[in-house]
Scaffold this active site. Structure first.
Site, PDB file in Angstrom:
ATOM      1  N   LYS A 180       0.870  -1.174   0.000  1.00  0.00           N
ATOM      2  CA  LYS A 180       0.000   0.000   0.000  1.00  0.00           C
ATOM      3  C   LYS A 180       0.905   1.222   0.000  1.00  0.00           C
ATOM      4  O   LYS A 180       1.487   1.586   1.013  1.00  0.00           O
ATOM      5  CB  LYS A 180      -0.923   0.039   1.214  1.00  0.00           C
ATOM      6  CG  LYS A 180      -1.973   1.164   1.117  1.00  0.00           C
ATOM      7  CD  LYS A 180      -2.631   1.465   2.431  1.00  0.00           C
ATOM      8  CE  LYS A 180      -2.030   2.660   3.136  1.00  0.00           C
ATOM      9  NZ  LYS A 180      -2.045   3.935   2.372  1.00  0.00           N
ATOM     10  N   THR A 255       7.884   3.418  14.012  1.00  0.00           N
ATOM     11  CA  THR A 255       7.025   4.562  14.297  1.00  0.00           C
ATOM     12  C   THR A 255       7.833   5.825  14.597  1.00  0.00           C
ATOM     13  O   THR A 255       8.942   5.974  14.109  1.00  0.00           O
ATOM     14  CB  THR A 255       6.056   4.190  15.431  1.00  0.00           C
ATOM     15  OG1 THR A 255       6.790   3.687  16.564  1.00  0.00           O
ATOM     16  CG2 THR A 255       5.087   3.091  14.977  1.00  0.00           C
ATOM     17  N   CYS A 288      12.338   9.997  10.278  1.00  0.00           N
ATOM     18  CA  CYS A 288      12.342   9.557  11.671  1.00  0.00           C
ATOM     19  C   CYS A 288      13.746   9.494  12.250  1.00  0.00           C
ATOM     20  O   CYS A 288      13.902   9.317  13.456  1.00  0.00           O
ATOM     21  CB  CYS A 288      11.630   8.221  11.814  1.00  0.00           C
ATOM     22  SG  CYS A 288      12.418   6.864  10.934  1.00  0.00           S
ATOM     23  N   GLU A 389       7.434  14.594  18.054  1.00  0.00           N
ATOM     24  CA  GLU A 389       7.932  14.595  16.679  1.00  0.00           C
ATOM     25  C   GLU A 389       7.230  15.676  15.865  1.00  0.00           C
ATOM     26  O   GLU A 389       6.006  15.687  15.763  1.00  0.00           O
ATOM     27  CB  GLU A 389       7.701  13.225  16.036  1.00  0.00           C
ATOM     28  CG  GLU A 389       8.316  13.112  14.650  1.00  0.00           C
ATOM     29  CD  GLU A 389       8.149  11.724  14.051  1.00  0.00           C
ATOM     30  OE1 GLU A 389       9.145  11.001  13.919  1.00  0.00           O
ATOM     31  OE2 GLU A 389       7.000  11.379  13.728  1.00  0.00           O
TER      32      GLU A 389
END
Length: 507
Positions: A180, A255, A288, A389
């Site tokens: 995806k 994450t 990240c 973040e």
């Protein structure tokens, strides 16, 4: 200057060909350098997502049964095609995402890097064996593919993550996949999808869809999907981990992060300042492993802040495909507004705004989604600008009195992707490496991401799962171990028909 063209309606790839979605819902894809819509991505229907899974399932038996040394021939050809189309792919990443040329090139090169690593699958899949592990018995362990995996990619690295971190090892180890792609930056993945087909990847082994979160939920619960590889926000990663694991699937969820650097008073000041700015503002901070916080010993803090401001002001902000640009736009206007709201929050919380990147425009590209480098000083514990973040070119300075105070402050973060120390002291570098709670540590290295053979090893709330991406963990994530114990009867044993005891070869 590049002018906008009529937006192109994109398609999705299933069973070795492009298909036109039956959906009525499309998402706008921008060229962030000019602020114009250049393509529209289909939000595939549930039936189309399920068709992609069915295609991958149908392709699995033959692909898994293909010897590893034959499978990797596709990857060798793919590596050649990536080299051949390197400039084309680099420009596509720059145009759809906003990374400046060198950053976009790095995004593409990271695909090539993992493809190269994955060509070693025949060696990486070798298992251990012991002959005569107990008298007359031999045991061999093998690694086998599981079936269909799903890759759910983020928008910040449109080539590297789906087509580097996710697809190559999945394919090389004999699995099939449904990717995806991120809906507003899918075009580089779509082009690479065509290169996989050109390299000879059989139909159905790799499929690509774009869809909303609602349709993506199918991937988390579908019985034919054996595992999920995800990169994105912590809240979504936790959701994916909980739902997919509850349905018996493997999960690796990478994450959020808030990486910190500890700058000691003996650091090489100019080189350190440039390293921090490069790490904080590179890729416009949209990664990240950015370095958005510098924890600085007070005795050099003023000097470092002065150097940081000077270096930040030197950055040339401009369109991504201008090779002179050093800082490109943010990916879209919604994200730019989000970063601006974080800057406003920092001001409200009392941090000192030393350099303000808001309100910046680039002549000739006034509609682009630009934001200049931004620097906060005297950021205290509990200030969101120093703890959360932001994903933009925003750097926060936290001041400490000592090495020990700095290590303690950094380890208090809920995130644990990366941490960095700038020092000339071997002792402090070693102590920091040992005591840091982050999964990737840099010593005078602002972005301590190891190459593919080592893997990407975030800790704490930066990762949910058991096996990391790439490296030997990546091989293990896409395979399961099988132990085969064999015993061949001697003529006497066959004639007598006796079993030694109830442990029969286990001791």
């Amino acid at each position: 200057m590049i002018t906008a063209v009529e937006p192109k309606k994109l398609r999705y790839w299933v069973g070795g060909e492009w298909k036109t979605s039956r959906t009525d819902h499309y998402m706008d894809c921008y060229d962030p350098s000019i602020g114009e819509v250049v393509a529209r991505t289909p939000q595939c229907t549930p039936a189309e997502v399920e068709a992609a899974i069915a295609s991958a399932k149908a392709a699995f038996p033959a692909w898994a049964d293909t010897p590893a040394n034959k499978r990797v021939q596709v990857l060798f050809r793919m590596k050649t095609l990536l080299d051949k189309h390197q400039d084309e792919l680099t420009r596509l990443v720059a145009e759809e995402h906003g990374k400046v040329w060198d950053e976009a090139l790095g995004d593409v090169l990271k695909v090539t890097e993992v493809v190269e690593f994955a060509t070693g699958a025949p060696h990486l899949l070798k298992g251990p064996a012991v002959m005569n592990v107990t008298p007359g018995y031999d045991t061999t362990q093998v690694l086998e593919p599981l079936g269909v995996f799903a890759g759910i990619a983020p928008w910040n690295f449109p080539a590297m993550i789906p087509m580097g971190w996710m697809a190559p090892l999945c394919i090389a180890t004999g699995n099939t996949m449904v990717l995806k792609a991120a809906s507003f930056v899918p075009r580089s993945s779509m082009r690479i999808m065509e290169l996989w087909a050109e390299a000879g990847l059989p139909k159905g082994v790799l499929n690509l869809v774009t869809c909303s979160r609602k349709e993506a939920e199918i991937l988390l619960t579908h019985p034919d999907v054996k595992g999920i590889s995800f990169v994105g926000s912590t809240s979504v990663g936790q959701h994916i981990y909980a739902i997919a694991a509850a349905h018996g699937k493997r999960v690796q969820a990478l994450t959020e992060a808030k990486n910190h650097a500890l700058v000691l008073s003996d650091a090489a000041l100019e080189r350190t300042a440039r390293g921090i700015v490069n790490s904080a503002c590179g890729c416009a901070g949209e990664r990240c492993m950015a370095l958005p916080v510098a924890v600085v010993e007070e005795k050099i803090a003023d000097d470092l802040v002065e150097a940081l401001v000077r270096v930040m002001k030197e950055l040339k902000v401009g369109p991504a495909y201008d090779k002179a640009s050093q800082l490109g736009p943010l990916v879209n206007d919604d994200h730019r507004r989000s970063v601006i709201s974080w800057i406003e929050k920092g001001v409200e919380e009392g941090a000192e705004l030393v350099l303000d990147g808001r309100g910046l425009t680039v002549p000739g590209y006034e509609k682009g989604f630009y934001l200049g480098p931004t620097l906060f000083d005297h950021v205290k514990k509990g200030m969101s600008v120093g703890d959360r973040e932001i994903f933009g070119p925003v750097l926060a300075i936290k001041r400490v009195k000592s090495f020990d105070e700095g290590v303690e402050l950094i380890n208090e973060s809920e995130f644990g992707n990366g941490s960095v120390i700038y020092t000339q002291s071997g002792y402090h570098a070693r102590e920091f490496s040992k005591r840091s709670h982050a999964g990737m540590v840099g010593v005078n290295v602002g972005i301590p991401v190891p190459l593919a053979m080592f893997g990407f090893t975030g800790h704490k709330a930066s990762f949910f799962g058991d096996l990391h991406t790439m490296g030997t963990d990546g091989v293990r994530f896409f395979t399961e171990q099988k132990s085969v114990t064999a015993h061949w009867f001697s003529a006497t044993e066959a004639r007598e028909g006796k079993v030694r005891n109830s442990w029969d070869g286990m001791i």
